[in-house]
Write an enzyme that holds these catalytic residues in place. Structure first.
Site, PDB file in Angstrom:
ATOM      1  N   SER A 149       0.790  -1.234   0.000  1.00 17.12           N
ATOM      2  CA  SER A 149       0.000   0.000   0.000  1.00 17.12           C
ATOM      3  C   SER A 149       0.822   1.283   0.000  1.00 17.12           C
ATOM      4  O   SER A 149       0.230   2.375  -0.019  1.00 17.12           O
ATOM      5  CB  SER A 149      -0.950   0.004   1.200  1.00 17.12           C
ATOM      6  OG  SER A 149      -2.039  -0.866   0.962  1.00 17.12           O
ATOM      7  N   LYS A 209      -0.236   3.701  -2.590  1.00 17.46           N
ATOM      8  CA  LYS A 209      -1.283   4.708  -2.480  1.00 17.46           C
ATOM      9  C   LYS A 209      -0.736   6.135  -2.463  1.00 17.46           C
ATOM     10  O   LYS A 209      -1.493   7.085  -2.730  1.00 17.46           O
ATOM     11  CB  LYS A 209      -2.150   4.429  -1.254  1.00 17.46           C
ATOM     12  CG  LYS A 209      -2.968   3.143  -1.370  1.00 17.46           C
ATOM     13  CD  LYS A 209      -3.876   2.958  -0.168  1.00 17.46           C
ATOM     14  CE  LYS A 209      -4.764   1.723  -0.297  1.00 17.46           C
ATOM     15  NZ  LYS A 209      -4.065   0.460  -0.045  1.00 17.46           N
ATOM     16  N   SER A 263      -5.403   3.310   4.675  1.00 13.49           N
ATOM     17  CA  SER A 263      -5.103   2.336   3.626  1.00 13.49           C
ATOM     18  C   SER A 263      -6.362   1.622   3.131  1.00 13.49           C
ATOM     19  O   SER A 263      -6.332   0.421   2.861  1.00 13.49           O
ATOM     20  CB  SER A 263      -4.063   1.325   4.123  1.00 13.49           C
ATOM     21  OG  SER A 263      -3.135   1.025   3.107  1.00 13.49           O
TER      22      SER A 263
END
Length: 274
Positions: free
Chosen positions: A55, A58, A112
């Site tokens: 993640s 992101k 997340s």
């Protein structure tokens, strides 16, 4: 001659012994510690090893979204297309619920939220594939030459980078006020509508709630293929320091590594001032 060689060996031993002791003892498999003010590398470990980044992806998702200058208040509805069919992770955002784009961006960064990140990519002009293409173009633009992105959430282990590249990603992310704010939000609530109660979210990085830290940008990541990851830019001893930690082997190791880096930098700063 023998005495000179012996002297050199003694100096080498003590110098390298001191150096070995004077390091942050990072447990993560790969790491980069970087001074963003003077572009000085403070510490690196396996910094050019290409690895899954989970993640941490992101942060790139956020930059591409913000670069597009789409309306932050546009309502985006979560659809079946946003459901994780790869890793089958859960989400608290129900299919059919709608949120302003800026709320999805905040949840993707601070907590997340995978469906939030998927929806941001899906609603980009041209759709998800155009979004992924923009991610890779942005990566090249900021010098991430050993990185590749295949989705907006980071659930696919095909999202890869090096610790050195991620230091560039964090540095670039720090130029966006929304990323600085959203990634360090300690807690936040949203309403999914349909007479449901408020959904309470907390930041996935516990250090943003630690008063001993001044964090400007933060992102955590986890996949079985990537291990536990953490990237940050923080003010340490009056300097903007980027910390990248990849594939930490224990649940709390990435937090421990970050604290060790901070203590190490502060200790060295104290020695220079003494």
């Amino acid at each position: 001659m023998k005495q000179a060689i012996l002297l050199i060996c003694v100096i080498f031993f003590y110098t390298h012994s001191a150096f070995a002791k004077n390091n942050p003892d990072i447990k993560s498999q790969a790491a980069m510690v970087f001074n963003a003010q003077n572009a000085r590398i403070i510490y690196d470990k396996n910094a050019d090893k290409v690895m899954p980044i989970a993640s941490i992806t992101k942060l790139m998702t956020a930059m591409v979204t913000l670069d597009a200058r789409l309306s932050p208040n546009e309502k985006i509805t979560i659809t079946q297309a946003d459901v994780d069919k790869l890793k089958h992770t859960s989400s608290r955002l129900p299919v059919g619920s709608s949120y302003p784009r800026h709320e999805l961006l905040r949840l993707a960064l601070m907590s997340s939220e995978n469906r939030a990140a998927a929806a941001l990519g899906r609603t980009y002009p041209g759709g998800t594939q155009a979004f992924v293409n923009a991610m890779n173009q942005k990566a090249r633009k900021i010098g991430m030459m050993n990185s590749r992105f295949v989705d907006s959430s980071g659930l696919n282990s095909g999202n890869v980078a090096t610790a050195r590249d991620l230091a560039k990603l964090v540095t670039a992310s720090n130029n966006y006020a929304a990323i600085r704010e959203f990634s360090t939000t300690s807690q936040h609530s949203v309403s999914p509508g349909n007479k449901r109660g408020q959904l309470q979210y907390v930041n996935s990085n516990s250090l943003v709630r630690n008063q001993g830290w001044e964090i400007d940008v933060s992102k955590t990541g986890y996949l079985s293929e990537a291990g536990r990851c953490l990237v940050m830019q923080a003010n340490i001893s009056g300097q903007p320091v980027v910390i990248v930690l990849l594939n930490s082997w224990g649940k709390n190791t990435r937090i421990g590594d970050a604290n060790r880096v901070k203590k190490w930098i502060e200790s060295n700063q104290g020695r220079r001032q003494a």
